[in-house]
Write a protein that holds these residues in place. Structure first.
Motif, PDB file in Angstrom:
ATOM      1  N   ASN A  90       0.831  -1.209   0.000  1.00  0.00           N
ATOM      2  CA  ASN A  90       0.000   0.000   0.000  1.00  0.00           C
ATOM      3  C   ASN A  90       0.867   1.262   0.000  1.00  0.00           C
ATOM      4  N   GLN A  91       2.021   1.230   0.674  1.00  0.00           N
ATOM      5  CA  GLN A  91       2.915   2.382   0.696  1.00  0.00           C
ATOM      6  C   GLN A  91       3.602   2.568  -0.662  1.00  0.00           C
TER       7      GLN A  91
ATOM      8  N   ALA B 109      -1.592   5.789  -6.004  1.00  0.00           N
ATOM      9  CA  ALA B 109      -2.659   6.004  -5.023  1.00  0.00           C
ATOM     10  C   ALA B 109      -2.380   7.339  -4.339  1.00  0.00           C
ATOM     11  N   GLY B 110      -3.427   8.057  -4.009  1.00  0.00           N
ATOM     12  CA  GLY B 110      -3.277   9.365  -3.385  1.00  0.00           C
ATOM     13  C   GLY B 110      -2.864   9.300  -1.927  1.00  0.00           C
TER      14      GLY B 110
ATOM     15  N   ALA C  30      -7.322   0.297  -0.300  1.00  0.00           N
ATOM     16  CA  ALA C  30      -8.593   0.043  -0.986  1.00  0.00           C
ATOM     17  C   ALA C  30      -8.365  -0.579  -2.358  1.00  0.00           C
ATOM     18  N   LEU C  31      -7.362  -0.100  -3.080  1.00  0.00           N
ATOM     19  CA  LEU C  31      -7.052  -0.664  -4.401  1.00  0.00           C
ATOM     20  C   LEU C  31      -6.639  -2.131  -4.277  1.00  0.00           C
ATOM     21  N   VAL C  32      -5.826  -2.435  -3.273  1.00  0.00           N
ATOM     22  CA  VAL C  32      -5.398  -3.823  -3.062  1.00  0.00           C
ATOM     23  C   VAL C  32      -6.600  -4.681  -2.703  1.00  0.00           C
TER      24      VAL C  32
ATOM     25  N   VAL D 132      -2.870 -11.808  -8.514  1.00  0.00           N
ATOM     26  CA  VAL D 132      -3.636 -10.866  -7.699  1.00  0.00           C
ATOM     27  C   VAL D 132      -3.130 -10.948  -6.262  1.00  0.00           C
ATOM     28  N   GLU D 133      -2.893  -9.788  -5.675  1.00  0.00           N
ATOM     29  CA  GLU D 133      -2.413  -9.721  -4.289  1.00  0.00           C
ATOM     30  C   GLU D 133      -3.456  -8.996  -3.445  1.00  0.00           C
ATOM     31  N   LEU D 134      -3.944  -9.649  -2.401  1.00  0.00           N
ATOM     32  CA  LEU D 134      -4.969  -9.068  -1.540  1.00  0.00           C
ATOM     33  C   LEU D 134      -4.432  -8.650  -0.178  1.00  0.00           C
TER      34      LEU D 134
END
Length: 75
Positions: free
Chosen positions: A18-19, A27-28, A35-37, A48-50
């Motif tokens: 996420n970072q 990502a902003g 959220a994108l993940v 796909v990575e969750l």
């Protein structure tokens, strides 16, 4: 597909997914990155990575839509 490179900071083996999305501008914020993940839109090395805080290491490729990030070792 546009590919950008991201060099890890010296002394660091990884960056959290996420970072990474936040630091590269895909990502902003870290929250938007999470959220994108969670939506299943992010792939790491083609899968796909969750896991939002998945450790991304040098040599891995992260893709989101038409953008890709190649992670490199610290310089």
């Amino acid at each position: 597909m546009t590919v950008q490179t991201f060099a890890l900071d010296p002394g660091h083996d990884f960056v959290e997914l996420n970072q990474l999305l936040k630091l590269t501008g895909l990502a902003g914020s870290g929250g938007q990155g999470k959220a994108l993940v969670a939506s299943g839109e992010v792939r790491v090395d083609g899968s796909v990575e969750l896991r939002k805080t998945c450790k991304i290491r040098a040599g891995q490729m992260v893709t989101l839509g038409g953008a890709a990030i190649r992670v490199e070792a610290p310089r």
